[in-house]
Design a protein around this motif. Structure first.
Motif, PDB file in Angstrom:
ATOM      1  N   PHE A   1       0.832  -1.205   0.000  1.00 45.27           N
ATOM      2  CA  PHE A   1       0.000   0.000   0.000  1.00 45.27           C
ATOM      3  C   PHE A   1       0.871   1.261   0.000  1.00 45.27           C
ATOM      4  N   THR A   2       1.934   1.231   0.764  1.00 45.72           N
ATOM      5  CA  THR A   2       2.840   2.386   0.820  1.00 45.72           C
ATOM      6  C   THR A   2       3.496   2.626  -0.527  1.00 45.72           C
ATOM      7  N   ARG A   3       3.920   1.547  -1.188  1.00 49.14           N
ATOM      8  CA  ARG A   3       4.512   1.693  -2.520  1.00 49.14           C
ATOM      9  C   ARG A   3       3.471   2.206  -3.513  1.00 49.14           C
ATOM     10  N   PHE A   4       2.232   1.759  -3.357  1.00 46.01           N
ATOM     11  CA  PHE A   4       1.144   2.267  -4.198  1.00 46.01           C
ATOM     12  C   PHE A   4       0.976   3.774  -4.003  1.00 46.01           C
ATOM     13  N   THR A   5       0.986   4.215  -2.760  1.00 45.26           N
ATOM     14  CA  THR A   5       0.859   5.648  -2.481  1.00 45.26           C
ATOM     15  C   THR A   5       2.038   6.421  -3.070  1.00 45.26           C
ATOM     16  N   TYR A   6       3.224   5.862  -2.938  1.00 43.67           N
ATOM     17  CA  TYR A   6       4.393   6.508  -3.540  1.00 43.67           C
ATOM     18  C   TYR A   6       4.227   6.635  -5.051  1.00 43.67           C
ATOM     19  N   SER A   7       3.687   5.596  -5.687  1.00 44.17           N
ATOM     20  CA  SER A   7       3.487   5.658  -7.143  1.00 44.17           C
ATOM     21  C   SER A   7       2.463   6.737  -7.509  1.00 44.17           C
ATOM     22  N   LEU A   8       1.440   6.926  -6.671  1.00 43.36           N
ATOM     23  CA  LEU A   8       0.501   8.028  -6.897  1.00 43.36           C
ATOM     24  C   LEU A   8       1.240   9.360  -6.878  1.00 43.36           C
ATOM     25  N   HIS A   9       2.075   9.539  -5.877  1.00 46.03           N
ATOM     26  CA  HIS A   9       2.818  10.794  -5.731  1.00 46.03           C
ATOM     27  C   HIS A   9       3.748  11.025  -6.920  1.00 46.03           C
ATOM     28  N   GLU A  10       4.382   9.966  -7.381  1.00 44.97           N
ATOM     29  CA  GLU A  10       5.287  10.094  -8.522  1.00 44.97           C
ATOM     30  C   GLU A  10       4.537  10.484  -9.795  1.00 44.97           C
ATOM     31  N   LYS A  11       3.271  10.087  -9.882  1.00 35.76           N
ATOM     32  CA  LYS A  11       2.453  10.435 -11.048  1.00 35.76           C
ATOM     33  C   LYS A  11       1.747  11.779 -10.889  1.00 35.76           C
ATOM     34  N   GLY A  12       2.015  12.451  -9.776  1.00 28.03           N
ATOM     35  CA  GLY A  12       1.401  13.757  -9.552  1.00 28.03           C
ATOM     36  C   GLY A  12      -0.061  13.664  -9.147  1.00 28.03           C
ATOM     37  N   ILE A  13      -0.451  12.579  -8.468  1.00 28.97           N
ATOM     38  CA  ILE A  13      -1.828  12.390  -8.024  1.00 28.97           C
ATOM     39  C   ILE A  13      -1.896  12.654  -6.529  1.00 28.97           C
ATOM     40  N   HIS A  14      -2.569  13.728  -6.155  1.00 29.58           N
ATOM     41  CA  HIS A  14      -2.764  14.066  -4.743  1.00 29.58           C
ATOM     42  C   HIS A  14      -4.198  13.713  -4.383  1.00 29.58           C
ATOM     43  N   PHE A  15      -4.377  12.553  -3.773  1.00 33.33           N
ATOM     44  CA  PHE A  15      -5.697  12.073  -3.364  1.00 33.33           C
ATOM     45  C   PHE A  15      -6.023  12.686  -2.012  1.00 33.33           C
ATOM     46  N   LEU A  16      -6.857  13.704  -2.011  1.00 33.43           N
ATOM     47  CA  LEU A  16      -7.114  14.472  -0.807  1.00 33.43           C
ATOM     48  C   LEU A  16      -7.931  13.703   0.223  1.00 33.43           C
ATOM     49  N   ASP A  17      -8.668  12.689  -0.197  1.00 36.98           N
ATOM     50  CA  ASP A  17      -9.431  11.846   0.726  1.00 36.98           C
ATOM     51  C   ASP A  17      -8.754  10.493   0.921  1.00 36.98           C
ATOM     52  N   HIS A  18      -7.446  10.527   1.085  1.00 37.05           N
ATOM     53  CA  HIS A  18      -6.673   9.304   1.298  1.00 37.05           C
ATOM     54  C   HIS A  18      -6.896   8.857   2.743  1.00 37.05           C
ATOM     55  N   SER A  19      -8.010   8.169   2.974  1.00 36.19           N
ATOM     56  CA  SER A  19      -8.414   7.758   4.309  1.00 36.19           C
ATOM     57  C   SER A  19      -8.738   6.264   4.302  1.00 36.19           C
ATOM     58  N   PRO A  20      -8.912   5.627   5.478  1.00 34.76           N
ATOM     59  CA  PRO A  20      -8.948   4.160   5.557  1.00 34.76           C
ATOM     60  C   PRO A  20      -9.953   3.455   4.660  1.00 34.76           C
ATOM     61  N   GLY A  21     -11.143   4.028   4.432  1.00 33.90           N
ATOM     62  CA  GLY A  21     -12.148   3.322   3.659  1.00 33.90           C
ATOM     63  C   GLY A  21     -12.084   3.545   2.171  1.00 33.90           C
ATOM     64  N   ASN A  22     -11.137   4.363   1.718  1.00 39.04           N
ATOM     65  CA  ASN A  22     -11.155   4.789   0.316  1.00 39.04           C
ATOM     66  C   ASN A  22     -10.140   4.087  -0.577  1.00 39.04           C
ATOM     67  N   THR A  23      -9.508   3.040  -0.076  1.00 43.25           N
ATOM     68  CA  THR A  23      -8.655   2.193  -0.920  1.00 43.25           C
ATOM     69  C   THR A  23      -9.115   0.751  -0.793  1.00 43.25           C
ATOM     70  N   LEU A  24      -9.586   0.189  -1.913  1.00 44.45           N
ATOM     71  CA  LEU A  24      -9.977  -1.213  -1.963  1.00 44.45           C
ATOM     72  C   LEU A  24      -8.762  -2.046  -2.334  1.00 44.45           C
ATOM     73  N   ILE A  25      -8.658  -3.228  -1.732  1.00 41.35           N
ATOM     74  CA  ILE A  25      -7.480  -4.070  -1.939  1.00 41.35           C
ATOM     75  C   ILE A  25      -7.923  -5.458  -2.396  1.00 41.35           C
ATOM     76  N   LYS A  26      -7.327  -5.929  -3.509  1.00 41.37           N
ATOM     77  CA  LYS A  26      -7.610  -7.271  -4.019  1.00 41.37           C
ATOM     78  C   LYS A  26      -6.306  -8.061  -4.104  1.00 41.37           C
ATOM     79  N   LYS A  27      -6.365  -9.288  -3.610  1.00 40.80           N
ATOM     80  CA  LYS A  27      -5.196 -10.163  -3.718  1.00 40.80           C
ATOM     81  C   LYS A  27      -5.119 -10.694  -5.140  1.00 40.80           C
ATOM     82  N   ASN A  28      -3.926 -10.634  -5.717  1.00 41.19           N
ATOM     83  CA  ASN A  28      -3.705 -11.075  -7.090  1.00 41.19           C
ATOM     84  C   ASN A  28      -2.485 -11.995  -7.091  1.00 41.19           C
ATOM     85  N   GLY A  29      -2.734 -13.284  -6.830  1.00 42.60           N
ATOM     86  CA  GLY A  29      -1.616 -14.212  -6.692  1.00 42.60           C
ATOM     87  C   GLY A  29      -0.831 -13.891  -5.434  1.00 42.60           C
ATOM     88  N   ASN A  30       0.441 -13.597  -5.608  1.00 40.73           N
ATOM     89  CA  ASN A  30       1.282 -13.234  -4.468  1.00 40.73           C
ATOM     90  C   ASN A  30       1.431 -11.719  -4.317  1.00 40.73           C
TER      91      ASN A  30
END
Length: 252
Positions: free
Chosen positions: A140-169
């Protein structure tokens, strides 16, 4: 009442017509979650649609949304398409609808495909024995870093606003509740402050600081000190606001 409806490309005419009817009949469908904004999952032609009806704004914002600013449904739709363009996960946008009078904005709806997930970030703040916990939090932290690198400032970056799906490993992340975002380069302070609403647990801040340091090359202690400071500041502001509401408005 004037109606505006915008659909993503590729939808069949009969599907659009059926969806238009669903929106007009929205209040007659049972179920729904949310206090201010109501979300209902409605199946249309075998597709589960997530339809979010935004609360009718106050009079001032009815004027603002009518003449000066894009409404929440329109922003959600446009930001979702922008995220997909930037190869960032979000439920597939379908359409948005808005209803206005000659001088006031009334109501709006954002429609996307329902995306079923294995967990949200919120589970990580309470179930510390969740399988593969450390790997998920670091991913999740690396995902957030990738958002920042792409210039995406998600102002509602709060616990319920990121869905997570397992994809293999590995894990895939999808942003929801999209109506408050900025797209521009961020400085170090803005990036780290973006974590301030996610958790109150210091050990989680330590893990995220460590992984963000590995991703960015910045000093761990510099990241942790600022992330924890901003987390504490957000919590103090949040509870101060709740105390004031309770004192003056009688709200819990």
């Amino acid at each position: 009442m004037t109606e505006k409806k915008v659909f993503n490309q590729g939808l069949k005419i009969d599907f659009k017509e059926k969806l238009n009817k669903v929106i007009h009949d929205f209040d007659t469908f049972e179920g729904g979650v949310g206090d201010r904004n109501i979300i209902k999952i409605i199946n249309l032609d075998g597709i589960n649609l997530n339809i979010k009806a935004f609360k009718k704004p106050n009079v001032i914002n009815q004027i603002v949304y009518k003449f000066f600013r894009k409404n929440k449904a329109q922003r959600s739709f446009e930001y979702a398409n922008k995220l997909i363009e930037l190869q960032v996960g979000t439920p597939q946008p379908i359409a948005y609808f808005e209803f206005t009078s000659p001088f006031l904005f009334n109501r709006s709806f954002y429609v996307s495909e329902q995306l079923d997930c294995d967990l949200t970030y919120r589970e990580l703040t309470s179930n510390f024995n969740f399988p593969d916990y450390d790997n998920i939090l670091r991913a999740f932290t690396r995902f957030t870093y990738s958002l920042h690198e792409k210039g995406i400032h998600f102002l509602d970056h709060s616990p319920g606003n990121t869905l997570i799906k397992k994809n293999g490993n590995t894990y895939d992340f999808y942003l929801v509740d999209l109506n408050r975002m900025n797209f521009k380069p961020m400085n170090f302070e803005t990036r780290i402050k973006n974590f301030s609403r996610l958790t109150t647990h210091k050990f989680m801040i330590q893990v995220m600081s460590d992984e963000y340091a590995k991703s960015s090359g910045e000093d761990y202690h510099k990241i942790f000190d600022l992330m924890w400071k901003e987390t504490e500041a957000f919590q103090e502001k949040y509870y101060r606001k709740k105390r004031l509401k309770k004192k003056y408005l009688g709200k819990k």
